[in-house]
Design a protein around this motif. Structure first.
Motif, PDB file in Angstrom:
ATOM      1  N   TRP A   1       0.967  -0.956   0.445  1.00  0.00           N
ATOM      2  CA  TRP A   1       0.325   0.015  -0.361  1.00  0.00           C
ATOM      3  C   TRP A   1       0.647   1.524   0.169  1.00  0.00           C
ATOM      4  O   TRP A   1       2.024   0.930   0.875  1.00  0.00           O
ATOM      5  CB  TRP A   1      -0.556  -0.165   1.630  1.00  0.00           C
ATOM      6  N   ALA A   2       0.584   2.343  -0.740  1.00  0.00           N
ATOM      7  CA  ALA A   2       1.547   3.310  -0.955  1.00  0.00           C
ATOM      8  C   ALA A   2       1.434   4.472  -0.267  1.00  0.00           C
ATOM      9  O   ALA A   2      -0.526   3.920   0.398  1.00  0.00           O
ATOM     10  CB  ALA A   2       0.681   4.129  -2.663  1.00  0.00           C
ATOM     11  N   ALA A   3       1.363   4.494   0.854  1.00  0.00           N
ATOM     12  CA  ALA A   3       0.725   5.661   1.492  1.00  0.00           C
ATOM     13  C   ALA A   3       1.271   7.367   1.064  1.00  0.00           C
ATOM     14  O   ALA A   3       2.192   7.719   0.840  1.00  0.00           O
ATOM     15  CB  ALA A   3       1.966   5.427   3.168  1.00  0.00           C
ATOM     16  N   HIS A   4       0.492   8.371   1.125  1.00  0.00           N
ATOM     17  CA  HIS A   4       0.165   9.715   1.511  1.00  0.00           C
ATOM     18  C   HIS A   4      -0.485  10.138   2.783  1.00  0.00           C
ATOM     19  O   HIS A   4      -1.172   9.717   3.249  1.00  0.00           O
ATOM     20  CB  HIS A   4      -0.408   9.994   0.142  1.00  0.00           C
ATOM     21  N   GLU A   5       0.803  11.605   3.212  1.00  0.00           N
ATOM     22  CA  GLU A   5       0.174  12.015   3.741  1.00  0.00           C
ATOM     23  C   GLU A   5      -1.433  13.241   3.325  1.00  0.00           C
ATOM     24  O   GLU A   5      -1.028  13.426   2.001  1.00  0.00           O
ATOM     25  CB  GLU A   5       1.406  13.366   4.410  1.00  0.00           C
TER      26      GLU A   5
ATOM     27  N   PHE B   1       9.336  11.701   7.744  1.00  0.00           N
ATOM     28  CA  PHE B   1       8.869  10.966   8.992  1.00  0.00           C
ATOM     29  C   PHE B   1       8.552  10.193   9.736  1.00  0.00           C
ATOM     30  O   PHE B   1       7.374   9.322   9.946  1.00  0.00           O
ATOM     31  CB  PHE B   1       7.097  10.347   7.454  1.00  0.00           C
ATOM     32  N   TRP B   2       9.107   9.891   9.595  1.00  0.00           N
ATOM     33  CA  TRP B   2      10.184   8.931  11.390  1.00  0.00           C
ATOM     34  C   TRP B   2       9.392   9.997  12.175  1.00  0.00           C
ATOM     35  O   TRP B   2       9.897  10.567  12.202  1.00  0.00           O
ATOM     36  CB  TRP B   2      11.487   8.311  10.920  1.00  0.00           C
TER      37      TRP B   2
ATOM     38  N   ARG C   1       2.062  14.006   0.046  1.00  0.00           N
ATOM     39  CA  ARG C   1       3.338  14.112  -0.602  1.00  0.00           C
ATOM     40  C   ARG C   1       2.888  12.293  -0.313  1.00  0.00           C
ATOM     41  O   ARG C   1       2.756  11.783   0.690  1.00  0.00           O
ATOM     42  CB  ARG C   1       4.790  14.293   0.529  1.00  0.00           C
ATOM     43  N   PHE C   2       4.431  11.577  -1.034  1.00  0.00           N
ATOM     44  CA  PHE C   2       3.880   9.716  -0.115  1.00  0.00           C
ATOM     45  C   PHE C   2       4.963  10.377   0.954  1.00  0.00           C
ATOM     46  O   PHE C   2       6.471   9.899   0.534  1.00  0.00           O
ATOM     47  CB  PHE C   2       5.059   9.576  -1.825  1.00  0.00           C
ATOM     48  N   ILE C   3       5.072   9.344   1.715  1.00  0.00           N
ATOM     49  CA  ILE C   3       5.416   9.412   2.883  1.00  0.00           C
ATOM     50  C   ILE C   3       6.054   7.828   2.883  1.00  0.00           C
ATOM     51  O   ILE C   3       7.023   7.590   3.433  1.00  0.00           O
ATOM     52  CB  ILE C   3       4.724   9.413   3.888  1.00  0.00           C
ATOM     53  N   GLY C   4       5.555   7.008   2.089  1.00  0.00           N
ATOM     54  CA  GLY C   4       6.350   5.289   1.797  1.00  0.00           C
ATOM     55  C   GLY C   4       5.378   4.452   1.792  1.00  0.00           C
ATOM     56  O   GLY C   4       4.672   4.479   1.185  1.00  0.00           O
TER      57      GLY C   4
ATOM     58  N   ALA D   1       3.521   5.078  10.730  1.00  0.00           N
ATOM     59  CA  ALA D   1       4.162   3.558  10.776  1.00  0.00           C
ATOM     60  C   ALA D   1       2.913   2.811  11.689  1.00  0.00           C
ATOM     61  O   ALA D   1       1.790   1.739  11.497  1.00  0.00           O
ATOM     62  CB  ALA D   1       5.205   3.640  11.297  1.00  0.00           C
ATOM     63  N   THR D   2       2.715   3.716  13.406  1.00  0.00           N
ATOM     64  CA  THR D   2       1.659   3.140  14.005  1.00  0.00           C
ATOM     65  C   THR D   2       0.740   2.733  13.492  1.00  0.00           C
ATOM     66  O   THR D   2      -0.414   1.944  13.160  1.00  0.00           O
ATOM     67  CB  THR D   2       1.682   3.412  14.920  1.00  0.00           C
ATOM     68  N   GLU D   3       0.501   4.668  12.941  1.00  0.00           N
ATOM     69  CA  GLU D   3      -1.261   4.733  12.564  1.00  0.00           C
ATOM     70  C   GLU D   3      -1.830   3.779  11.361  1.00  0.00           C
ATOM     71  O   GLU D   3      -2.957   2.896  11.172  1.00  0.00           O
ATOM     72  CB  GLU D   3      -1.070   6.186  11.790  1.00  0.00           C
ATOM     73  N   GLY D   4      -0.545   3.354   9.953  1.00  0.00           N
ATOM     74  CA  GLY D   4      -1.117   2.872   9.409  1.00  0.00           C
ATOM     75  C   GLY D   4      -1.292   0.893   9.513  1.00  0.00           C
ATOM     76  O   GLY D   4      -1.855   0.848   8.981  1.00  0.00           O
TER      77      GLY D   4
END
Length: 160
Positions: free
Chosen positions: A46-50, A80-81, A55-58, A86-89
């Motif tokens: 899954w692509a993660a965007h803010e 974004f660390w 923005r693509f965050i990872g 990471a916990t939210e996703g």
């Protein structure tokens, strides 16, 4: 799929440049072996965007590994660390897996020395179940301390 601060969608071929940039960062890859970006395309990643910036965050991984188990994984740009993304996703994918995806168990692994990733696993509700050692052809620094596996069962998730 959306969280409070993130938008998650399946990775596609249009994400290859963003993946290559993420995987070119030595901090991101410190505890990981390199792989071609194309290996991350498909339904498990899954692509993660803010949401705020777009923005693509990872990316996040939620991969079926058989017998009702899925593997949780993630890679985020270092900027974004420490923001809880990471916990939210991870929690969002876990909740979705247990409520609608037929998941019975979530597993995650990392190097013992990767304390940041271990903290994310714990914040997602996973617990350490074992430390093990792998003989790598080209070991990364810290691999002599082993790998760790974390697990969360549906029963544990329901009772928390």
């Amino acid at each position: 799929m959306e969280t409070e601060r993130l938008t998650l969608r399946p990775l596609t071929a249009s994400d290859v440049d963003a993946l290559e940039k993420l995987h070119a960062d030595p901090e991101v890859m410190r505890f990981l072996d390199p792989e071609p970006a194309e290996n991350f395309l498909g339904g498990s990643f899954w692509a993660a965007h803010e949401k705020e910036s777009g923005r693509f965050i990872g990316w996040f991984e939620f991969k079926d590994v058989g017998e009702g188990a899925v593997e949780l994984g993630y890679r985020l740009h270092p900027e974004f660390w420490g923001r809880g993304y990471a916990t939210e996703g991870g929690r969002t994918l876990i909740d979705r897996g247990f409520t609608t995806g037929g998941v019975e168990r979530v597993v995650a692994t990392t190097m013992f020395v990767n304390s940041g990733s271990r903290r994310v696993m714990e914040k997602c509700g996973l617990r350490h179940v074992r430390t093990f050692h792998v003989d790598w052809d080209e070991p990364l620094p810290g691999s002599e301390q082993g790998e760790v596996e974390y697990v969360l069962t549906k029963e544990e998730w329901q009772s928390s």
